[in-house]
Write a protein that holds these residues in place. Sequence first.
Motif, short mmCIF file in Angstrom:
data_model
loop_
_atom_site.label_atom_id
_atom_site.label_comp_id
_atom_site.label_asym_id
_atom_site.label_seq_id
_atom_site.Cartn_x
_atom_site.Cartn_y
_atom_site.Cartn_z
N MET A 95 0.83 -1.20 0.00
CA MET A 95 0.00 0.00 0.00
C MET A 95 0.87 1.25 0.00
N ILE A 96 1.96 1.24 0.75
CA ILE A 96 2.86 2.39 0.77
C ILE A 96 3.46 2.61 -0.62
N ALA A 97 3.86 1.52 -1.26
CA ALA A 97 4.43 1.63 -2.61
C ALA A 97 3.41 2.21 -3.58
N ARG A 98 2.17 1.76 -3.46
CA ARG A 98 1.10 2.28 -4.32
C ARG A 98 0.92 3.77 -4.09
N TRP A 99 0.96 4.17 -2.83
CA TRP A 99 0.79 5.59 -2.45
C TRP A 99 1.93 6.45 -3.01
N ARG A 100 3.15 5.93 -2.94
CA ARG A 100 4.30 6.70 -3.43
C ARG A 100 4.25 6.92 -4.94
N GLU A 101 3.62 6.02 -5.65
CA GLU A 101 3.55 6.13 -7.11
C GLU A 101 2.30 6.86 -7.59
N ASP A 102 1.37 7.11 -6.70
CA ASP A 102 0.09 7.70 -7.07
C ASP A 102 0.26 9.19 -7.42
N ALA A 103 -0.02 9.54 -8.66
CA ALA A 103 0.16 10.92 -9.11
C ALA A 103 -0.79 11.88 -8.41
N GLY A 104 -1.90 11.36 -7.86
CA GLY A 104 -2.86 12.23 -7.20
C GLY A 104 -2.80 12.17 -5.69
N GLY A 105 -1.91 11.35 -5.12
CA GLY A 105 -1.79 11.22 -3.68
C GLY A 105 -0.92 12.32 -3.08
N THR A 106 -0.95 12.43 -1.76
CA THR A 106 -0.23 13.52 -1.11
C THR A 106 1.28 13.42 -1.26
N TYR A 107 1.80 12.21 -1.49
CA TYR A 107 3.25 12.08 -1.60
C TYR A 107 3.78 12.90 -2.78
N ARG A 108 3.11 12.78 -3.91
CA ARG A 108 3.59 13.48 -5.11
C ARG A 108 3.02 14.88 -5.25
N THR A 109 1.82 15.09 -4.78
CA THR A 109 1.21 16.42 -4.96
C THR A 109 1.58 17.40 -3.86
N TRP A 110 1.98 16.88 -2.68
CA TRP A 110 2.33 17.79 -1.58
C TRP A 110 3.74 17.53 -1.04
N PHE A 111 4.04 16.32 -0.63
CA PHE A 111 5.31 16.08 0.05
C PHE A 111 6.51 16.36 -0.87
N LEU A 112 6.42 15.99 -2.13
CA LEU A 112 7.51 16.25 -3.08
C LEU A 112 7.37 17.59 -3.81
N TRP A 113 6.34 18.33 -3.48
CA TRP A 113 6.08 19.63 -4.11
C TRP A 113 7.20 20.60 -3.78
N GLU A 114 7.81 21.22 -4.80
CA GLU A 114 8.96 22.08 -4.58
C GLU A 114 8.65 23.26 -3.68
N GLU A 115 7.43 23.77 -3.74
CA GLU A 115 7.08 24.94 -2.95
C GLU A 115 6.92 24.64 -1.46
N ARG A 116 6.75 23.36 -1.11
CA ARG A 116 6.48 23.02 0.28
C ARG A 116 7.59 23.52 1.21
#
Length: 416
Positions: A1-22
């Motif tokens: 499930m964690i792996a799925r979350w890390r790859e999800d383009a719409g999940g918080t990992y990619r849209t927020w945690f890796l967001w450059e502005e954060r």
Amino acid sequence: MIARWREDAGGTYRTWFLWEERLKNFRAIRRGLQAVVAEIASGTFGCAYRGSSLETVVGSIAEQRQIFKGADHAFLWKPKLRIPDIYEDAEHQRAFGQFLDTCLCCSGDSAILEAIHALDRRRIKGLGPAAANLLYFLHPTHVPPFNTAIVNGYNAVAGARVKLGRWDEYLAMRRGMLALMARYRGQFSNDFGAVAGFLFDIGSGRYPAPPRAGDTAAVARWAEDLAGVREESAASRKALALAREGDHTHTQIQAWLRDLGKALGYAVWIASNDRGRVYADAPLGTGCMTQLPPALAAHAAADTFGLIDVLWLEADSGRVAAAFEVEHSTSIYSGIVRMLDLALGVPEHADGAYFLVAPDAREADVRAQFARPAFSRATDLNLHFLPYSELTTHREAVGRFGSGLKGVLAIARALR
């Protein structure tokens, strides 16, 4: 499930945690909390949330993507309930200020936890673990964010019964989150934001929590559900599309300012965390400075200066001629703080021109931010609002026929 979350383009990992502005917001929010502490200590904070320095900084936090939406709700004054009781009770207000001051100054778990326990012993009505959202931006590796979805996600994953509104329950959840981070060290960060984002996505219903019983059929159904791509709601699709459009537009505007600065004969600096972004099939930082001038690089706030979206510097002296913060949809607050750090922290650069570059519709937001007491010193600076429409229409002519800053100042609007 964690792996799925890390790859999800719409999940918080990619849209927020890796967001450059954060990461750009951390220092600005720290500065904002320092202002809150100073006002409480001097007795000038007042007795209302609206218009206060606290509203400014909490509003900036609430503008972070999904996970902090609604973070300001806990601090809004609710007159019928008389909560949170830090506006009308002076002793409680001072205790809150001391809590923030202690957490601003400390650096380890034990001091932070003792500050939380000390605040909890005060039993200030309405001031619960939502305040942890402030601490997260001071100590992201020690303190997790907090909201209903995170709690729901944690309970679903851990089989716990953590309740909202109590510091002891929050600290119990924190221990469980630390255990998750340790168990899955290779997939989570030591920044609590990662595991909090994971739990947020589960708690908000994006992913099904794993079944806790040893039912083989239930596990199989869960795996099948997890493997499928969940259909985004219409609102989620629109929000995600706007966020991605904002990132693209931000990069495009930076590229325009880069090219215009070069055309006018300036050396150009692109924000250190943006220069690798690709625009027109080339990195944004192509042909730009790779190091700040020595006087800026040696300053204690050099990391902050390096995050300013675009700097134009005199090629011979290294003096900052102009600084630009592009605020397509992100918090205007943090961009202002970065420019103030430069202008007020290194006085020899204070006579440069400072620009907030944003869509035309955001001009009122920009002016409202500069009208806040927290930015009173900004009125001494050469500040301007540069709308997208003027830059779009006139940048080529300014670059071809202009000299110095005259053409840019002609299409910008003074903010004082």
